[in-house]
Design a protein around this motif. Structure first.
Motif, PDB file in Angstrom:
ATOM      1  N   TYR A 106      -4.684   2.341  -6.323  1.00 56.71           N
ATOM      2  CA  TYR A 106      -4.798   3.525  -5.473  1.00 56.71           C
ATOM      3  C   TYR A 106      -6.260   3.895  -5.264  1.00 56.71           C
ATOM      4  O   TYR A 106      -6.695   4.158  -4.134  1.00 56.71           O
ATOM      5  CB  TYR A 106      -4.043   4.690  -6.103  1.00 56.71           C
TER       6      TYR A 106
ATOM      7  N   ASN B  20      -2.842   2.935 -10.757  1.00 57.00           N
ATOM      8  CA  ASN B  20      -4.002   3.836 -10.688  1.00 57.00           C
ATOM      9  C   ASN B  20      -5.223   3.139 -10.100  1.00 57.00           C
ATOM     10  O   ASN B  20      -5.903   3.667  -9.205  1.00 57.00           O
ATOM     11  CB  ASN B  20      -4.338   4.367 -12.082  1.00 57.00           C
TER      12      ASN B  20
ATOM     13  N   TYR C  53       1.777   6.654  -6.935  1.00 54.94           N
ATOM     14  CA  TYR C  53       0.656   7.369  -7.533  1.00 54.94           C
ATOM     15  C   TYR C  53       0.792   8.876  -7.339  1.00 54.94           C
ATOM     16  O   TYR C  53       0.466   9.667  -8.229  1.00 54.94           O
ATOM     17  CB  TYR C  53      -0.652   6.883  -6.921  1.00 54.94           C
ATOM     18  N   ARG C  54       1.285   9.285  -6.186  1.00 54.72           N
ATOM     19  CA  ARG C  54       1.351  10.707  -5.860  1.00 54.72           C
ATOM     20  C   ARG C  54       2.667  11.356  -6.276  1.00 54.72           C
ATOM     21  O   ARG C  54       2.870  12.542  -6.041  1.00 54.72           O
ATOM     22  CB  ARG C  54       1.109  10.894  -4.351  1.00 54.72           C
TER      23      ARG C  54
ATOM     24  N   ASN D 203       0.827  -1.212   0.000  1.00 52.65           N
ATOM     25  CA  ASN D 203       0.000   0.000   0.000  1.00 52.65           C
ATOM     26  C   ASN D 203       0.857   1.255   0.000  1.00 52.65           C
ATOM     27  O   ASN D 203       0.561   2.237  -0.698  1.00 52.65           O
ATOM     28  CB  ASN D 203      -0.922   0.004   1.227  1.00 52.65           C
TER      29      ASN D 203
ATOM     30  N   ILE E 278       2.404   1.847  -3.449  1.00 49.58           N
ATOM     31  CA  ILE E 278       1.407   2.358  -4.392  1.00 49.58           C
ATOM     32  C   ILE E 278       1.085   3.819  -4.099  1.00 49.58           C
ATOM     33  O   ILE E 278       0.973   4.657  -5.010  1.00 49.58           O
ATOM     34  CB  ILE E 278       0.130   1.499  -4.343  1.00 49.58           C
ATOM     35  N   TYR E 279       0.938   4.135  -2.830  1.00 48.87           N
ATOM     36  CA  TYR E 279       0.626   5.507  -2.427  1.00 48.87           C
ATOM     37  C   TYR E 279       1.699   6.467  -2.934  1.00 48.87           C
ATOM     38  O   TYR E 279       1.401   7.505  -3.545  1.00 48.87           O
ATOM     39  CB  TYR E 279       0.522   5.585  -0.909  1.00 48.87           C
TER      40      TYR E 279
END
Length: 284
Positions: A273, A270, A114-115, A107, A110-111
């Motif tokens: 997230y 994407n 994505y950001r 997690n 991915i966080y």
């Protein structure tokens, strides 16, 4: 990120709960190579610590997934490759395995991906060890790259078949074949090909007996000659009707693909997230 100041934290790290050489390589990399790879920009290794000891680590590098091997929106299907992060190594100390920390770290990856507004990466790519693949597939957003998996299996099976063919030649092993009276002598090459095919099928059936997934998919092997060298093609494996079966089989912890390959997986960053995080995402 792992730095020289943090090397004391990783001294006692041990992810090898099953005495496997591949997991021992993960221990060795963290303690002996990870910092060098960080400094030379071949990968970035991050560690997670509790009470002054490393409980988990992962390494990331940049990658690209080539060809039509993944699900993507129609407007992007003409691209020759797709930007991806490569999860090159991921390990949990055996004292903390099955504690939920692995999912939390995925997690977190991915966080951050994505950001990230500096570098775009749409997918996360993993070469999963056969003993770890069931853990990844426990997450429905991880997808098997079936084309790559089939190619890797073909290469491995081909290597095993050719090795056994050589062993049989050395031992003088043969398969009886009676030539029909009406066949002409100029068909000798064809007859030898038939004998070779029978050998190949025998060996393939032995491999399939040891690798139940091949048998359950009703896969067949095809022999052909390319540049005067025997080549193997795995048929009836990578078909849509088998995809669910393959995923469920690999997702069962009691099953082990007894081939010397890793399992290629990917995840859409994407979609992950948006599925996991809300407007005020919680970081783990």
């Amino acid at each position: 990120m792992l730095t020289g100041d943090a090397l004391d934290l990783v001294r006692d790290f041990d992810c090898n709960a099953s005495d496997e050489s591949d997991f021992e390589k993960l221990n060795h990399f963290l303690k002996n190579k990870a910092l060098e790879y960080n400094n030379d920009s071949f990968s970035r290794t991050n560690i997670y610590s509790r009470d002054g000891i490393c409980v988990a680590y992962y390494s990331l590098s940049m990658n690209a997934i080539k060809g039509k091997k993944i699900d993507v929106e129609d407007e992007y299907r003409t691209l020759k490759s797709y930007p991806a992060l490569f999860l090159t190594r991921f390990a949990i100390d055996k004292r903390y395995q099955r504690s939920g920390i692995g999912k939390a770290i995925i997690n977190d990856i991915i966080y951050n991906a994505y950001r990230n507004r500096e570098v775009a990466a749409r997918f996360l790519f993993v070469d999963a060890n056969p003993r770890s693949v069931s853990w990844y597939l426990g997450n429905p957003l991880f997808t098997i790259m079936y084309i790559d998996l089939t190619e890797r299996m073909e290469t491995c099976i081909e290597s095993q078949i050719i090795k056994e063919l050589n062993n049989r030649m050395i031992k003088g092993h043969g398969i009886d074949y009676v030539q029909k009276n009406d066949e002409q002598s100029n068909t000798l090459k064809l007859e030898w090909e038939k004998i070779l095919i029978r050998h190949v099928n025998e060996i393939f059936n032995e491999i399939a007996d040891d690798c139940c997934l091949i048998k359950e998919c009703h896969a067949k092997v095809k022999l052909f000659i390319e540049d005067n060298k025997p080549k193997i093609e795995l048929n009836n494996f990578n078909i849509k009707d088998n995809h669910k079966l393959i995923r469920e089989w690999l997702g069962n912890r009691d099953n082990l693909l007894k081939l010397d390959i890793t399992i290629p997986l990917y995840l859409d960053i994407n979609k992950y997230y948006k599925a996991v995080f809300t407007d005020s995402p919680k970081r783990f």
